[in-house]
Design an enzyme around this catalytic site. Structure first.
Site: not given
Length: 549
Positions: A353, A384, A513
């Site tokens: 960000e 793994h 948004k």
């Protein structure tokens, strides 16, 4: 001095030429030829060790990187930040999260106002409130002690408290902490379902008290409390971290349960502020202050240490080297500490960000790559899952290992030794690799037929020369955690100054948004999708059809 664009461009060109022609190619040979390599390419701050000797650098690399930092005026920009100048130029704001953990008696000025008394006042109020909740002096509406805290926030109002609370689990002696962030109703439903409203405190963390995800979840939580305990009980079961006193009052939260912070604190840098209230309630004010003290120690080191002895500067320069010169588009954060399992996500927001920008401070397109993709998981789990690609895949991804010398469980010290061994083994394996001849010899030692050896050996070759750096501290305690987070904060700052971008805004989150607000009535069926692109129209139609099925 000011940023010297001409010198900066010339130094970048020299670094690219150096990478192509004279940077280390064979790390095994580099270590064999130079017994002092670790000593030259590592630094300590007290018990914190930073080792970058397994990265493909030499003395020429480091000299050029320091030259780059000088040309980018990292020191000047650093001084400007600590002085409270408005280095967040797109929002015309100071950037002073460092003031939140400044325990000195000196002034920290923002537009001529000393902010340290304000910081201390909020911190003292937080401590008094936390002590009241922890001791039972502040009870719920029915007189019961608060046993559970639910923090409702998103982004910086969630990731920091989640990460820090989990990291400091051995220090929990307060109410249990829970966190809700996602607008998905499943998140708050699953969180609240095992809890009792009569013994639950809900903290709503939103500076403006308008963040759509946070306020939607807050209204759901409010209804949960009011439906069970009555409308009059709401005030005793909520607190807020906000500056919108009118909206908080309308929600039903008393002013003495509201804790503010300032516009010179960015969300992803706010865990040190009132946003850290759930952390303080969980571990206590004394441990929270140790958390702040660790960060402040790194602030002082970053502010005062010369470039070549400065951990955040060197970490930032290595990060820039990997991203902009070597061309590595990603970095993996691998803490060998289960309690740091949310640190990669926290650093992902902090870094991506901040430095995921494509225009410079003056609004021009950048001339090269900026922030990398940041991701990770704790070791040994990652071994793994995705380490196969890190060792033998076609992309080189630098790794950043974090490990403590000591764990919190003395009866399980043998497991901590296994953890440390795995961390160091991965670092060594990435650097050394395994040659075809070594793979053959290993298979021959198992008395396999020659044909099988030749068939399998190529699959057991590791190229090596894959860079990693390692951070080691004594133990993950509040001080060490604060210091570690501040190290990465300042690293992001250093990289941003070299990229020439603003690390302290986040305009990239705005468009989505805005469109979500437009699409809500479309998705709910109150408005049609005409005028939108064909893909969005098709997706809306499919959702409508399936919701009716």
């Amino acid at each position: 001095m000011a940023r010297d664009a001409t010198k900066l461009e010339a130094t970048v060109a020299k670094l690219k030429k150096h990478w192509a022609e004279s940077a280390p190619r064979d790390m095994r040979a580099a270590f064999s030829a130079d017994p002092g390599r670790f000593g030259r390419y590592s630094l300590c701050l007290d018990d914190l060790l930073f080792d970058w000797s397994k990265c493909r650098v030499n003395d020429e690399t480091m000299a050029l990187l320091k030259e780059l930092a000088v040309a980018a005026d990292v020191e000047g920009r650093r001084a400007a930040m600590f002085a409270g100048e408005h280095i967040n130029n797109t929002e015309d704001r100071a950037v002073l999260h460092v003031a939140l953990r400044d325990t000195s008696s000196k002034e920290v000025l923002v537009d001529g106002h000393n902010v340290l008394p304000d910081v201390k006042h909020v911190l003292d109020r937080m401590a008094a409130f936390a002590d009241g909740i922890r001791s039972g002096a502040l009870k719920g509406a029915t007189g019961r002690k608060i046993t559970d805290i639910v923090n409702i926030g998103i982004g910086g109002s969630d990731l920091g408290p989640v990460m820090a609370t989990l990291a400091l689990a051995p220090y929990h002696d307060g109410p249990r902490a829970h966190f809700v962030s996602n607008i998905d109703g499943a998140h708050i439903a699953d969180t609240l379902s095992p809890l009792d409203p009569a013994s639950t405190l809900i903290i709503v963390a939103s500076k403006t008290f308008t963040t759509i995800e946070t306020m939607t979840n807050a209204q759901t939580a409010r209804k949960w409390v009011a439906d069970t305990l009555g409308e009059a009980a709401v005030g005793a079961h909520f607190a807020a971290v906000s500056t919108a006193l009118d909206k908080v009052a309308a929600f039903g939260i008393p002013e003495d349960r509201v804790f503010g912070f300032w516009d010179w604190v960015g969300g992803r840098y706010s865990v040190w502020s009132a946003i850290g209230l759930p952390v303080m309630i969980a571990v206590g004010p004394d441990n929270f202050r140790k958390f702040l003290a660790g960060a402040h120690a790194m602030d002082v080191h970053f502010r005062d240490a010369p470039l070549e002895k400065n951990l955040p500067v060197m970490l930032g320069l290595i990060g820039y080297w990997h991203r902009a010169i070597c061309g590595y588009g990603s970095r993996a954060i691998i803490p060998y500490d289960q309690r740091l399992s949310r640190l990669p996500a926290y650093l992902q927001q902090l870094d991506m960000e901040s430095n995921g920008k494509s225009v410079t401070l003056d609004g021009k397109p950048v001339s090269g790559p900026t922030g990398p993709v940041v991701w990770g998981e704790p070791g040994t789990n990652g071994q793994h899952a995705f380490f196969q690609l890190l060792h033998q895949g076609t992309d080189t991804i630098p790794l950043e290992f974090i490990v403590a010398a000591k764990g919190h469980e003395p009866t399980l010290d043998h497991q901590h030794e296994m953890l440390m061994a795995n961390c160091l083994a991965q670092s060594e394996a990435l650097m050394k690799g395994r040659t075809l001849d070594e793979a053959r010899a290993q298979l021959q030692a198992k008395n396999l037929p020659a044909s099988q050896v030749e068939r399998i050996a190529p699959h057991r070759v590791f190229s090596g020369n894959r860079p990693s750096l390692t951070l080691i501290h004594d133990m993950l305690d509040p001080y060490a955690l604060g210091r570690l987070i501040a190290l990465y904060e300042h690293r992001v700052f250093v990289e941003a100054q070299i990229f020439g971008i603003n690390a302290f805004d986040q305009w990239g989150v705005e468009l989505g948004k805005e469109l979500a607000t437009e699409l809500l009535p479309v998705v709910s069926g109150k408005e049609g999708a005409s005028g939108r692109d064909a893909s969005t129209q098709g997706l809306v139609a499919h959702l409508h059809a399936r919701r009716k099925a």
